[in-house]
Design an enzyme around this catalytic site. Structure first.
Site, mmCIF file in Angstrom:
data_model
loop_
_atom_site.group_PDB
_atom_site.id
_atom_site.type_symbol
_atom_site.label_atom_id
_atom_site.label_comp_id
_atom_site.label_asym_id
_atom_site.label_seq_id
_atom_site.Cartn_x
_atom_site.Cartn_y
_atom_site.Cartn_z
ATOM 1 C CB SER A 8 -0.960 0.018 1.198
ATOM 2 O OG SER A 8 -0.255 0.038 2.414
ATOM 3 C CE LYS B 28 -2.899 1.763 5.049
ATOM 4 N NZ LYS B 28 -2.391 1.228 3.767
#
Length: 340
Positions: free
Chosen positions: A234, A279
């Protein structure tokens, strides 16, 4: 007598409480991780410095115990996942961790390739073998190889790609043996393994491993990407931005703290990831001012849409920017005005 009963009860209770910390439940729990500056992690030889910073964002993921399970039920932005949503069928936790590290390695490889190509710099490749990602139960490799092993010779031969390795093995017959030279924990060993037909594909023979290429990319100037035990793909987009920024004289950060997430492929396309909400929380806590989120071609349930909802919910001033490609992120930053 009563005192002994109380003491015994206390010991029993303590045993239950402590045991609850170590007894794993059939779930994983994820929670907001960290937003980490990339400049100390990525070093381009004689690279340009930046006024602001690019940051990767992470999610903390771990096997649930009774306490972390209850905590995740109560707290917002902590998620609970059944084992089968995290581990592939018959995959062990060691194999899962090896898979995550290999995806991180692939992410770094693609990031370097895309950034250097964008900067107009030459790229060369060197094939080094294959990594074992998973061992199939009941097949000959079980008990002889394990996830993370790097195979670099078969019967004394080296190959230019994993396809040639597979072609070599496929020309043999069930019952034939091959000798593999591999590296594990920086030690080289050899093992002889018989070939066997796959139950779910009788026409196919092998030793029973899932594999990925182990190849290095050769660039000038040299670049180092130190990720330690961070796994998964990611951080690809943010790796690419940081590498490219150090390669070029124009500082794309313009003095801002820029976080983000998203996979990167060899063509520079940005892909979706898991845990976008967590996040966003991590980036906001780290003081990020801009956050790049995968747009998924404008899908209604894209990472970007989830990021916007979370940003609104936590009342952050951080600007959420949708991107489908590395080029889009660069163009956005090029138009950004310098921070005062």
């Amino acid at each position: 007598m009563r005192r002994k009963f109380y003491i015994g009860s206390l010991f029993f209770l303590a045993f239950i409480l402590i045991g609850g910390m170590y007894y794993p439940l059939p779930y994983y729990v994820s929670k907001p991780g960290m937003a980490k500056e990339l400049e100390p992690i990525i070093t381009v030889e004689d690279g340009y410095e930046e006024e602001g910073s690019f940051m990767l964002t992470t999610v903390r993921m771990g096997r649930a115990n009774i306490y972390s399970y209850i905590e995740a039920k109560i707290r917002k932005y902590e998620e609970i996942y059944p084992l089968n949503m995290i581990l592939s069928e018959k995959e062990t936790e060691d194999e899962y961790n090896a898979r995550q590290l290999q995806m991180m390695a692939g992410s770094k490889f693609n990031a370097i390739e895309v950034a250097y190509r964008k900067a107009g710099l030459p790229i060369q490749y060197k094939y080094k073998g294959i990594y074992v990602v998973q061992v199939v139960p009941g097949m000959p490799a079980e008990g002889k190889l394990q996830a993370g092993d790097r195979i670099f010779k078969v019967d004394g031969h080296t190959f230019a790609s994993s396809e040639k390795f597979i072609d070599y093995v496929s020309k043999k017959q069930a019952g034939d043996q091959i000798t593999l030279t591999y590296e594990r924990n920086k030690k080289t060993s050899t093992v002889t393994v018989s070939l066997k037909r796959f139950k779910d594909a009788p026409g196919k023979i092998g030793i029973g491993i899932s594999l990925v290429d182990d190849k290095s990319i050769i660039v000038d100037p040299k670049v180092k990407v130190r990720t330690d035990e961070i796994g998964g793909p990611s951080a690809g987009l943010m790796f690419t931005l940081e590498i490219y920024n150090q390669l070029t004289s124009e500082d794309l950060t313009k003095g801002y703290k820029i976080a983000g997430t998203g996979t990167i492929d060899e063509k520079g396309n940005v892909g979706p990831i898991g845990g976008i909400e967590q996040k966003i929380v991590a980036a906001d806590q780290a003081g990020a001012e801009i956050f790049f989120a995968p747009n998924e071609s404008g899908s209604k349930d894209s990472n970007y849409q989830d990021a916007v909802k979370t940003a609104r919910d936590i009342k952050t001033k951080m600007k959420i920017v949708p991107v489908d490609t590395f080029e889009e992120a660069v163009k956005y930053l090029e138009k950004l005005t310098m921070k005062e």
